[in-house]
Design a protein around this motif. Structure first.
Motif, PDB file in Angstrom:
ATOM      1  N   TYR A 188      -8.773  78.394  22.548  1.00  0.00           N
ATOM      2  CA  TYR A 188      -9.426  77.496  21.598  1.00  0.00           C
ATOM      3  C   TYR A 188     -10.710  76.940  22.203  1.00  0.00           C
ATOM      4  N   TRP A 189     -11.734  76.819  21.360  1.00  0.00           N
ATOM      5  CA  TRP A 189     -13.034  76.371  21.829  1.00  0.00           C
ATOM      6  C   TRP A 189     -13.607  75.312  20.900  1.00  0.00           C
ATOM      7  N   GLY A 190     -14.285  74.342  21.481  1.00  0.00           N
ATOM      8  CA  GLY A 190     -15.056  73.390  20.710  1.00  0.00           C
ATOM      9  C   GLY A 190     -16.423  73.973  20.389  1.00  0.00           C
ATOM     10  N   CYS A 232     -15.887  72.702  25.501  1.00  0.00           N
ATOM     11  CA  CYS A 232     -14.519  72.471  25.960  1.00  0.00           C
ATOM     12  C   CYS A 232     -13.632  73.586  25.418  1.00  0.00           C
ATOM     13  N   ALA A 233     -12.549  73.836  26.119  1.00  0.00           N
ATOM     14  CA  ALA A 233     -11.654  74.918  25.760  1.00  0.00           C
ATOM     15  C   ALA A 233     -10.224  74.525  26.113  1.00  0.00           C
ATOM     16  N   LEU A 262     -10.902  71.674  18.493  1.00  0.00           N
ATOM     17  CA  LEU A 262     -11.540  70.875  19.541  1.00  0.00           C
ATOM     18  C   LEU A 262     -12.914  70.405  19.074  1.00  0.00           C
ATOM     19  N   GLN A 263     -13.238  69.156  19.350  1.00  0.00           N
ATOM     20  CA  GLN A 263     -14.524  68.574  18.966  1.00  0.00           C
ATOM     21  C   GLN A 263     -15.145  67.933  20.193  1.00  0.00           C
ATOM     22  N   ALA A 279      -6.865  72.333  29.773  1.00  0.00           N
ATOM     23  CA  ALA A 279      -8.144  72.084  29.106  1.00  0.00           C
ATOM     24  C   ALA A 279      -9.255  72.314  30.118  1.00  0.00           C
ATOM     25  N   ALA A 280     -10.360  72.819  29.652  1.00  0.00           N
ATOM     26  CA  ALA A 280     -11.440  73.183  30.564  1.00  0.00           C
ATOM     27  C   ALA A 280     -12.794  72.871  29.958  1.00  0.00           C
ATOM     28  N   TRP A 281     -13.769  72.784  30.838  1.00  0.00           N
ATOM     29  CA  TRP A 281     -15.171  72.694  30.424  1.00  0.00           C
ATOM     30  C   TRP A 281     -15.900  73.920  30.992  1.00  0.00           C
TER      31      TRP A 281
END
Length: 124
Positions: free
Chosen positions: A113-115, A95-96, A3-4, A33-35
């Motif tokens: 997963y994390w940006g 973001c995740a 994630l970017q 997907a989350a913030w």
């Protein structure tokens, strides 16, 4: 999934920003997907999430209708439109992606997963 996140910056109170999170690898469309955000000196906190089917959930206390999460599965990108920004929105935004159950959607440990994070600063 990698994630970017991008789109952060300095904005005046009352202004707007749109954050983007581009995914690569994996089948992004199958993930929620989350913030999340992490204000200075504080813990990382939930902002919003969107399921693969577009179902959304927000942290009502902090967002109060000012933020909108959306996704484009063809572009493998999730967005966070932030309006009427306030100084207390200042944070690093992350973001995740993951597959949380409904009761865990706001739990950062439910996302795999994390940006890398993007800084949002709201100041005059």
């Amino acid at each position: 999934v990698q994630l970017q996140a991008s789109g952060g910056g300095l904005v005046q109170p009352g202004g707007s920003l749109r954050l983007s999170c581009a995914a690569s690898g994996g089948t992004f469309s199958r993930y929620s997907a989350a913030w999340f955000r992490q204000p200075p000196g504080k813990e990382r906190e939930f902002v919003a999430t969107i399921r693969w089917n577009g179902e959304k959930s927000y942290d009502r206390d902090s967002v109060k209708g000012r933020f909108t999460i959306s996704r484009d599965n063809q572009k493998k990108t999730v967005y966070l439109q932030m309006n009427d920004l306030k100084p207390e929105d200042t944070a690093v935004y992350y973001c995740a992606a993951g597959r949380p159950i409904t009761s865990s959607q706001s739990d950062k440990n439910a996302y795999y997963y994390w940006g890398q994070g993007t800084q949002v600063t709201v100041s005059s």
